[in-house]
Design a protein around this motif. Structure first.
Motif, PDB file in Angstrom:
ATOM      1  N   GLN A  42       0.811  -1.226   0.000  1.00  0.00           N
ATOM      2  CA  GLN A  42       0.000   0.000   0.000  1.00  0.00           C
ATOM      3  C   GLN A  42       0.844   1.275   0.000  1.00  0.00           C
ATOM      4  O   GLN A  42       0.347   2.347  -0.314  1.00  0.00           O
ATOM      5  N   PHE A  43       2.102   1.170   0.404  1.00  0.00           N
ATOM      6  CA  PHE A  43       3.059   2.249   0.150  1.00  0.00           C
ATOM      7  C   PHE A  43       4.428   1.620  -0.041  1.00  0.00           C
ATOM      8  O   PHE A  43       4.622   0.434   0.241  1.00  0.00           O
ATOM      9  N   ASP A  44       5.352   2.407  -0.536  1.00  0.00           N
ATOM     10  CA  ASP A  44       6.652   1.870  -0.922  1.00  0.00           C
ATOM     11  C   ASP A  44       7.471   1.511   0.327  1.00  0.00           C
ATOM     12  O   ASP A  44       7.807   2.390   1.120  1.00  0.00           O
ATOM     13  N   PRO A  45       7.790   0.225   0.496  1.00  0.00           N
ATOM     14  CA  PRO A  45       8.502  -0.174   1.722  1.00  0.00           C
ATOM     15  C   PRO A  45      10.003   0.143   1.703  1.00  0.00           C
ATOM     16  O   PRO A  45      10.653   0.044   2.741  1.00  0.00           O
ATOM     17  N   ALA A  46      10.560   0.523   0.553  1.00  0.00           N
ATOM     18  CA  ALA A  46      12.021   0.557   0.362  1.00  0.00           C
ATOM     19  C   ALA A  46      12.771   1.260   1.499  1.00  0.00           C
ATOM     20  O   ALA A  46      13.772   0.762   1.987  1.00  0.00           O
ATOM     21  N   LYS A  47      12.272   2.437   1.950  1.00  0.00           N
ATOM     22  CA  LYS A  47      13.021   3.204   2.949  1.00  0.00           C
ATOM     23  C   LYS A  47      12.598   2.901   4.379  1.00  0.00           C
ATOM     24  O   LYS A  47      13.034   3.587   5.309  1.00  0.00           O
ATOM     25  N   TRP A  48      11.723   1.920   4.560  1.00  0.00           N
ATOM     26  CA  TRP A  48      11.149   1.689   5.889  1.00  0.00           C
ATOM     27  C   TRP A  48      11.855   0.566   6.649  1.00  0.00           C
ATOM     28  O   TRP A  48      12.236  -0.441   6.043  1.00  0.00           O
ATOM     29  N   HIS A 216     -13.674  -4.994  13.312  1.00  0.00           N
ATOM     30  CA  HIS A 216     -12.945  -4.684  12.078  1.00  0.00           C
ATOM     31  C   HIS A 216     -11.911  -3.599  12.344  1.00  0.00           C
ATOM     32  O   HIS A 216     -12.085  -2.777  13.250  1.00  0.00           O
ATOM     33  N   ASP A 217     -10.844  -3.609  11.565  1.00  0.00           N
ATOM     34  CA  ASP A 217      -9.826  -2.576  11.739  1.00  0.00           C
ATOM     35  C   ASP A 217      -8.889  -2.553  10.542  1.00  0.00           C
ATOM     36  O   ASP A 217      -8.741  -3.560   9.840  1.00  0.00           O
ATOM     37  N   SER A 218      -8.297  -1.402  10.322  1.00  0.00           N
ATOM     38  CA  SER A 218      -7.251  -1.285   9.294  1.00  0.00           C
ATOM     39  C   SER A 218      -6.085  -0.490   9.874  1.00  0.00           C
ATOM     40  O   SER A 218      -5.820   0.631   9.469  1.00  0.00           O
ATOM     41  N   PRO A 219      -5.381  -1.103  10.840  1.00  0.00           N
ATOM     42  CA  PRO A 219      -4.300  -0.369  11.499  1.00  0.00           C
ATOM     43  C   PRO A 219      -3.077  -0.182  10.618  1.00  0.00           C
ATOM     44  O   PRO A 219      -2.235   0.664  10.925  1.00  0.00           O
ATOM     45  N   PHE A 220      -3.014  -0.960   9.529  1.00  0.00           N
ATOM     46  CA  PHE A 220      -1.811  -0.858   8.706  1.00  0.00           C
ATOM     47  C   PHE A 220      -1.855   0.413   7.876  1.00  0.00           C
ATOM     48  O   PHE A 220      -2.571   0.516   6.882  1.00  0.00           O
ATOM     49  N   GLU A 221      -1.120   1.417   8.341  1.00  0.00           N
ATOM     50  CA  GLU A 221      -0.967   2.668   7.599  1.00  0.00           C
ATOM     51  C   GLU A 221       0.337   3.295   8.079  1.00  0.00           C
ATOM     52  O   GLU A 221       0.819   2.990   9.171  1.00  0.00           O
ATOM     53  N   PRO A 222       0.916   4.188   7.269  1.00  0.00           N
ATOM     54  CA  PRO A 222       2.281   4.650   7.561  1.00  0.00           C
ATOM     55  C   PRO A 222       2.485   5.213   8.970  1.00  0.00           C
ATOM     56  O   PRO A 222       3.442   4.845   9.652  1.00  0.00           O
ATOM     57  N   GLU A 223       1.607   6.095   9.429  1.00  0.00           N
ATOM     58  CA  GLU A 223       1.851   6.694  10.744  1.00  0.00           C
ATOM     59  C   GLU A 223       1.784   5.663  11.867  1.00  0.00           C
ATOM     60  O   GLU A 223       2.508   5.754  12.853  1.00  0.00           O
TER      61      GLU A 223
ATOM     62  N   LYS B 122      -0.151  19.473  10.717  1.00  0.00           N
ATOM     63  CA  LYS B 122       0.762  20.405  10.047  1.00  0.00           C
ATOM     64  C   LYS B 122       2.183  19.849  10.020  1.00  0.00           C
ATOM     65  O   LYS B 122       2.914  20.028   9.045  1.00  0.00           O
ATOM     66  N   VAL B 123       2.554  19.139  11.081  1.00  0.00           N
ATOM     67  CA  VAL B 123       3.886  18.534  11.123  1.00  0.00           C
ATOM     68  C   VAL B 123       3.994  17.445  10.047  1.00  0.00           C
ATOM     69  O   VAL B 123       4.984  17.372   9.314  1.00  0.00           O
ATOM     70  N   VAL B 124       2.966  16.625   9.933  1.00  0.00           N
ATOM     71  CA  VAL B 124       2.946  15.598   8.883  1.00  0.00           C
ATOM     72  C   VAL B 124       2.991  16.272   7.515  1.00  0.00           C
ATOM     73  O   VAL B 124       3.721  15.856   6.612  1.00  0.00           O
ATOM     74  N   HIS B 125       2.220  17.338   7.395  1.00  0.00           N
ATOM     75  CA  HIS B 125       2.160  18.067   6.132  1.00  0.00           C
ATOM     76  C   HIS B 125       3.538  18.588   5.733  1.00  0.00           C
ATOM     77  O   HIS B 125       3.992  18.397   4.603  1.00  0.00           O
ATOM     78  N   ARG B 126       4.226  19.176   6.700  1.00  0.00           N
ATOM     79  CA  ARG B 126       5.517  19.800   6.403  1.00  0.00           C
ATOM     80  C   ARG B 126       6.518  18.757   5.911  1.00  0.00           C
ATOM     81  O   ARG B 126       7.269  18.998   4.961  1.00  0.00           O
ATOM     82  N   HIS B 127       6.519  17.582   6.540  1.00  0.00           N
ATOM     83  CA  HIS B 127       7.545  16.595   6.217  1.00  0.00           C
ATOM     84  C   HIS B 127       7.125  15.596   5.154  1.00  0.00           C
ATOM     85  O   HIS B 127       7.970  15.053   4.457  1.00  0.00           O
ATOM     86  N   ALA B 128       5.832  15.340   5.036  1.00  0.00           N
ATOM     87  CA  ALA B 128       5.418  14.234   4.165  1.00  0.00           C
ATOM     88  C   ALA B 128       4.397  14.639   3.104  1.00  0.00           C
ATOM     89  O   ALA B 128       3.957  13.788   2.334  1.00  0.00           O
ATOM     90  N   ASP B 137       7.260   8.253   2.732  1.00  0.00           N
ATOM     91  CA  ASP B 137       8.696   8.352   2.995  1.00  0.00           C
ATOM     92  C   ASP B 137       9.055   9.594   3.803  1.00  0.00           C
ATOM     93  O   ASP B 137      10.101   9.635   4.457  1.00  0.00           O
ATOM     94  N   GLY B 138       8.183  10.588   3.767  1.00  0.00           N
ATOM     95  CA  GLY B 138       8.437  11.796   4.553  1.00  0.00           C
ATOM     96  C   GLY B 138       8.553  11.502   6.047  1.00  0.00           C
ATOM     97  O   GLY B 138       9.255  12.199   6.781  1.00  0.00           O
ATOM     98  N   LEU B 139       7.876  10.455   6.501  1.00  0.00           N
ATOM     99  CA  LEU B 139       7.938  10.098   7.922  1.00  0.00           C
ATOM    100  C   LEU B 139       9.306   9.512   8.267  1.00  0.00           C
ATOM    101  O   LEU B 139       9.693   9.460   9.436  1.00  0.00           O
TER     102      LEU B 139
END
Lengths: 430, 433
Positions: A42-48, A216-223, B122-128, B137-139
């Motif tokens: 769902q997002f690019d894993p390369a840098k993670w 139900h849940d979708s916890p998988f997200e970047p943040e 806003k912090v997320v916005h600034r970086h990502a 990748d901004g994170l």
């Protein structure tokens, strides 16, 4: 808790997660030792630092065929609607209702309830505001002033509705015309398992004749990945519950659901019965948002409460499906709690997060659905990623190979943020 | 069906932080005076939004209102309201969990929707997402100052976690959210937990604060708020023909629930019996209320049945009464269907006319209002009422509060998406009679 003369039984189940879109598909993976934790897409894993998750592979259309609905719900809602409706269809209740004389259908609907456990929200829902924020932050008449003024021109009027935590409850109700008692539980990991326990009580208390419970849940997200990793809670590969080298959990996503009714009702309509709800326990450790009690007292108290509530002794328990999220402290204290109750007579212990990841709000109910299947099959799936005894845990009957449950009764343990420990006792039927 | 008689549950403590007062007495006096808590928004620059006013909590000092200041860094604004209101409720009841009984104490809360602070986004916005498009990748930017405390505050059950920790509650705990019905559902959940013997004491309530840029945005987009920007104090006018949307409020309400016999034995002051709880789904449309009240009707019937009383014993209804066209009409249709010939004898008011709509906290705050109305024998006023709506011809408390004996009070909460919650409170004199 359930009246032994007319027990509350499960007559339908449904699941969707990274390991598949049905109980049979998920069972195939679980029982053959195959993990559904994969490199995420769902997002690019390369840098993670973490590059795996257990993503649902079904398309939106496969999850919810009504495309109009896609605009007014979010990804997690699609999972919930899918699993809840799968469980309802499996129970045969909608067809049974539709065959009733029309005059009886309104009452039937009023006596049919829903309890849903949900994650409550996603970070990404707020990303709808980001384009406007770019413009607002560059504006000369004050960022917030500009943000407020342009809001209606740039963000969908449906934003709030798309993100209502009680969406699955509402839409399953609207689509199926179920109008009875209901609740939406937003208690992080313990949401889904509590939905099952509360649904059972609503039947026992006479507030509904039949209930669907879903989580139900979708916890998988970047943040979420970022923060779980920052807090030291994430592994870089499929979790290894109770293994000495375990180093964290991995996100899954999805939903599971169960249909509950009294056995007399199920028998009267000729429904198949897959298991019984026996009772539950719910104990808090009063440790705050992410901390755990270092002695696992919440786990042992919840097990004792569940046994007493179910009216069974610990010797009758033939299988424990542990929370086993793969974190050092969580698994250690969970094992301590189990050991405190069972001493050296612990039945086989398994845990499923190595296969479909941590579904957070849906985790406990997914584990109940798959535990019922395990008991019915007479096979306790091994923890395929487990290799080595953790000396900090000591003797503990977990293995990488499938074993046979000692009886048809299992405890399912679910732990969560906020000091939560919930244990549900179930008995499978063939 | 449970065959044994239902365990009787007493309300022995109340706590409130509302737009019209930061404690029970101040709030109750303001409600009786029909004082409005609505005013232009001061917490942020709302000048560009379609609605520029709201019912903010005023002069709230968390440092003095919350016992354990170490928890403050984990607490969002709504959690702070909750910690303060819950502290008040326990102090009012004169009991608190002890080492010996903490496992018999439970918690049920109605928590607000998760909303991210504008500053955090806003912090997320600034970086990502500097160009407006989120790029994960901004994170991973080493400069990204991700704040685990903000993550903790954002957890769905952070409020539950802080409350159980603050007060050492070690039994059942849950957090529910059914939009505007959350607070009512939380109190109903607590009633069930006590009736089934899982706990002997419960702290039950709700908390919410959406009066921030992203919180109010969702409601502005939906067009649900009154836009009477030149007349904030008159904007919330439930059941008035000219009503045009609700007024967003914030705050928290908590009740201490206790086994009736135990409360009597210790000589506790008992506000009311929490006698019944009913829930239903309208299963109508996601935004619309059923015009004929089909949905709310079932919740009210279930609550009365659960309380074991008839419509003939209800003297006061604290209505959901949001001041939106559809919701008020639907609720009146339901009340008329349920109370039938008796409808003119039942006094009805929506205290949202003063406090605004506290969303996930509303049902809990209004439950406390019902307890106070029973205690003092007085029905609070439905403020700002001027023009009758023929579709809302219920017996509203207009102009001034009404002194009257209240045998039983009904509190309705009807949420977005069609979750309906009704609670019944009985006068202790009726219970003992």
């Amino acid at each position: 808790m359930s009246d032994s003369r007319d027990p509350i039984v499960f007559t339908g189940s449904g699941i969707v997660c990274g390991a598949g879109g049905s109980v049979a598909e998920v069972w195939e993976k679980l029982s053959s030792g195959e993990t559904a934790v994969r490199t995420f897409t769902q997002f690019d894993p390369a840098k993670w630092p973490v590059q795996v998750a257990s993503e649902v592979l079904l398309s939106d259309r496969e999850l919810v065929s009504d495309r109009k609905l896609h605009k007014t719900i979010s990804r997690t809602d699609m999972f919930g609607i899918y699993a809840a409706e799968q469980a309802l269809a499996d129970s045969g209740l909608p067809a049974h209702r539709d065959a009733l004389p029309e005059a009886e259908q309104a009452t039937w609907n009023d006596r049919t309830g829903l309890v849903v456990g949900t994650g409550g929200g996603n970070y990404k829902s707020n990303y709808d505001y980001l384009p406007l924020m770019t413009e607002a932050e560059a504006s000369s008449d004050g960022a917030l002033h500009h943000f407020g003024k342009e809001l209606g021109n740039q963000v969908t009027p449906m934003w709030l509705l798309k993100n209502l935590p009680n969406n699955v409850l509402c839409h399953v109700g609207i689509r199926g015309q179920y109008k009875g008692t209901n609740a939406c539980i937003t208690n992080q990991c313990s949401s889904g398992i509590l939905a099952v326990a509360e649904a059972a009580y609503l039947i026992e208390n006479g507030e509904a004749e039949r209930m669907a419970a879903a989580g139900h849940d979708s916890p998988f997200e970047p943040e979420m990945v970022y923060y779980y990793h920052k807090l030291g809670l994430m592994s870089g590969e499929a979790p290894r519950p109770f293994d000495a080298s375990r180093d964290g959990t991995v996100f899954g996503e999805g939903s599971a659901a169960l249909v509950l009714e009294k056995e007399s009702e199920a028998t009267a309509r000729g429904a198949k019965v897959i298991g019984e709800f026996l009772g539950f326990g719910c104990c808090n450790e009063a440790t705050g948002i992410v901390d755990l009690a270092d002695d696992g007292n919440g786990v042992s108290r919840a097990i004792e409460e569940a046994l007493a509530n179910a009216g069974i002794t610990k010797d009758e328990v033939g299988l424990i499906c542990a929370h086993g999220n793969g974190n050092q402290a969580s698994d250690r204290t969970e094992a301590m709690g189990i050991q405190r109750v069972f001493g050296d007579q612990i039945p086989p212990v398994t845990a499923f997060k190595w296969c479909y990841g941590h579904l957070i709000a849906a985790s406990g109910i997914a584990d109940i659905v798959m535990t019922l299947e395990a008991l019915r099959q007479g096979i306790a799936p091994g923890v395929a990623t487990w290799k080595e005894v953790d000396p900090a845990i000591g003797a503990f009957p977990v293995s990488s190979a499938n074993v046979a449950p000692k009886s048809k009764i299992a405890l399912v343990i679910c732990r969560g943020f906020g000091g939560m420990n919930v244990v549900v006792a179930v008995r499978a039927r063939d | 069906m449970a065959s044994s008689p239902k365990r009787r549950i007493a309300v022995t403590g109340l706590g409130l932080v509302t737009p019209v007062g930061n404690d029970v007495d101040t709030t109750w006096s303001a409600l009786l005076a029909g004082k409005s808590g609505a005013a232009p928004i001061t917490n942020f620059d709302a000048s560009g939004f379609s609605t520029t006013f709201g019912a903010e909590v005023k002069g709230f000092d968390p440092e003095t209102a919350i016992p354990n200041r170490k928890l403050l860094k984990y607490a969002s604004k709504s959690h702070r309201f909750a910690l303060a209101a819950a502290s008040q409720a326990l102090a009012d009841a004169g009991i608190a969990p002890t080492e010996a009984d903490s496992h018999r104490w439970g918690l049920a809360v109605g928590a607000g929707m998760l909303s991210v602070d504008y500053e955090d986004l806003k912090v997320v916005h600034r970086h990502a997402a500097a160009d407006g498009n989120f790029n994960a990748d901004g994170l991973m930017d080493p400069e990204f100052p991700g704040n685990p405390l903000a993550f903790c505050r954002w957890q769905a059950n952070a409020g539950q976690a802080l409350l159980t920790k603050q007060f050492g509650i070690r039994g059942y705990a849950s957090s529910v959210h059914t939009a505007c019905a959350s607070g009512g559902q939380a109190i109903g959940t607590a009633l069930k937990v006590m009736r089934r013997g899982q706990c002997d004491f419960m702290l039950a309530g709700g908390f919410d604060s959406m009066l921030n840029p992203l919180g109010i945005s969702g409601f502005c987009l939906l067009g649900a708020l009154s836009t009477d920007n030149d007349n904030p104090s008159g904007a919330s006018r439930p059941f008035d023909l000219t009503r045009n949307g609700f007024v967003l409020g914030e705050g928290s309400g908590f009740l201490v629930l206790e086994d009736w016999d135990r409360a009597v034995a210790r000589g506790a002051k008992i506000y009311a019996e929490l006698a019944g709880d009913g829930n239903s789904l309208s299963a109508y449309r996601i935004t619309d209320s059923p015009p004929d009240g089909n949905g709310p009707i079932q919740a009210i019937h279930q609550a009365l049945g659960d309380a074991g009383i008839t419509t003939g014993e209800v003297d006061y209804v604290n209505a959901h009464g949001t001041s939106t066209q559809m919701n008020d009409r639907s609720e009146c249709a339901a009340l008329k269907a349920v109370f039938a010939d008796r409808i003119s004898e039942v006094r009805v008011s929506s205290t949202k006319s003063s406090m605004g709509h506290l969303i996930a906290a509303a049902g809990a705050v209004e439950a406390a209002v019902c307890c106070l109305a029973i205690r003092d024998g007085i029905a609070p006023v439905n403020a700002n009422y001027g023009t009758p709506d023929p579709d809302c011809d219920v017996n509203l408390v207009i102009g001034a509060p009404v002194k009257m004996k209240i045998r039983a009070a009904l509190s309705n909460s009807l949420g977005f998406g069609g979750s309906n919650s009704s609670l019944v409170f009985r006068n202790p004199e009726e219970v003992q009679a």
